[in-house]
Design a protein around this motif. Structure first.
Motif, short mmCIF file in Angstrom:
data_model
loop_
_atom_site.label_atom_id
_atom_site.label_comp_id
_atom_site.label_asym_id
_atom_site.label_seq_id
_atom_site.Cartn_x
_atom_site.Cartn_y
_atom_site.Cartn_z
N MET A 174 -3.04 3.28 -9.05
CA MET A 174 -1.59 3.66 -8.23
C MET A 174 -1.92 3.34 -6.91
SD MET A 174 -0.42 7.10 -10.33
CE MET A 174 -1.75 7.97 -10.13
N ASP A 175 -3.20 3.95 -6.29
CA ASP A 175 -3.33 3.60 -4.71
C ASP A 175 -3.62 2.04 -4.56
OD1 ASP A 175 -3.85 6.06 -3.80
OD2 ASP A 175 -5.80 6.21 -4.60
N ILE A 176 -3.86 1.31 -5.43
CA ILE A 176 -3.76 -0.25 -5.15
C ILE A 176 -2.23 -0.77 -5.17
CG2 ILE A 176 -4.38 -2.49 -6.14
CD1 ILE A 176 -6.63 -1.22 -7.44
N ALA A 177 -1.30 -0.10 -6.00
CA ALA A 177 -0.09 -0.59 -6.12
C ALA A 177 0.76 -0.25 -4.81
CB ALA A 177 0.45 0.12 -7.35
N LYS A 178 0.54 1.04 -4.47
CA LYS A 178 1.17 1.62 -3.34
C LYS A 178 0.64 0.81 -2.24
CE LYS A 178 1.51 6.00 -0.62
NZ LYS A 178 0.99 7.39 -0.34
N PHE A 179 -0.58 0.37 -1.94
CA PHE A 179 -1.17 -0.22 -0.78
C PHE A 179 -0.49 -1.72 -0.47
CE2 PHE A 179 -3.96 -3.65 0.75
CZ PHE A 179 -4.40 -3.35 2.06
N ARG A 180 -0.34 -2.53 -1.80
CA ARG A 180 0.31 -3.63 -2.04
C ARG A 180 1.77 -3.71 -1.66
NH1 ARG A 180 -0.32 -4.38 -7.29
NH2 ARG A 180 1.75 -4.22 -7.90
N GLY A 181 2.47 -2.59 -2.00
CA GLY A 181 3.81 -2.73 -1.52
C GLY A 181 4.66 -3.51 -2.47
N GLN A 182 5.64 -4.69 -2.05
CA GLN A 182 6.33 -5.55 -2.53
C GLN A 182 5.54 -6.88 -2.71
OE1 GLN A 182 9.22 -4.56 -3.80
NE2 GLN A 182 8.49 -2.67 -3.20
N VAL A 183 4.37 -6.96 -2.06
CA VAL A 183 3.56 -8.29 -2.37
C VAL A 183 3.22 -8.33 -3.77
CG1 VAL A 183 1.49 -9.15 -1.52
CG2 VAL A 183 2.59 -8.11 -0.15
#
Length: 198
Positions: A174-183
């Motif tokens: 979840m933290d990875i997905a939040k960090f990545r955003g729309q990329v």
């Protein structure tokens, strides 16, 4: 994860070079060889040596894979492992309340015949956590072209050390997905967590 006998378990994480059918062939060879020999090898170094030669023999160095190969002995409470060019094993040591990075390793499997690999060991005590990952985890990039980094993964493991083992992976993802955003996620992500309950 492979049950070897009543006391020992094999844990394998690999990352194949390239994509498509050729990468799938390498993965099938790795799976076949590991399942075929893991019960009779003396340690992980012998396992990886055999695997390396099989891949090189079939593919002539054109394809390779990085990986970590572990065997856990539940009676001795000890992991043995061989790192073949893969990213570090992260271990949360409960007694010291810190993250230990186990990065010593050899070459990826498949690049050259008759490479020499070595076995390392570490104790698995109550409350300890082992985290295995592929480089897609810490090489995830956000909208500002910043990498997620191994240091961030280590901090998250400290943050989630009291969570159940399944939750550790979920929270990190979840933290990875939040960090990545729309990329767009350019590389695959694999996490394996093991925790010794207290």
């Amino acid at each position: 994860v492979i049950k070897i006998d009543n006391n020992r378990y094999g844990i394998v994480i690999v990352d194949i070079s390239g994509h498509g059918s050729s990468a799938a062939i390498v993965m099938s060879v790795i799976s076949f060889v590991v399942h075929s020999v893991i019960e009779r090898v003396k340690d992980t170094a012998e396992l990886v040596t055999i695997l390396n030669n099989h891949i090189f023999e079939r593919l002539g160095g054109e394809k390779y894979a990085t990986g970590i190969f572990l065997i856990y002995d539940t009676k001795k409470e000890v992991f043995q492992y061989t790192n073949a060019g893969h990213c570090a094993i992260l271990v949360y040591n409960k007694k010291q309340d810190k993250i230990i990075e186990l990065s010593k390793g050899g070459a990826p499997v498949g690049v050259m015949e008759n490479l020499r690999y070595e076995k390392e060991t570490f104790k698995f005590n109550k409350g300890d956590i082992v985290l295995l990952e592929t480089d897609g985890v810490y090489e995830t990039m956000n909208e500002n072209d910043k990498l997620f980094t191994m240091e961030r993964v280590k901090q998250l493991l400290l943050n989630y050390k009291d969570k159940r083992v399944k939750e550790i992976n979920q929270y990190i993802l979840m933290d990875i997905a939040k960090f990545r955003g729309q990329v767009h996620q350019n590389d695959d992500i694999t996490l394996v967590s093991l925790k010794k309950e207290e």
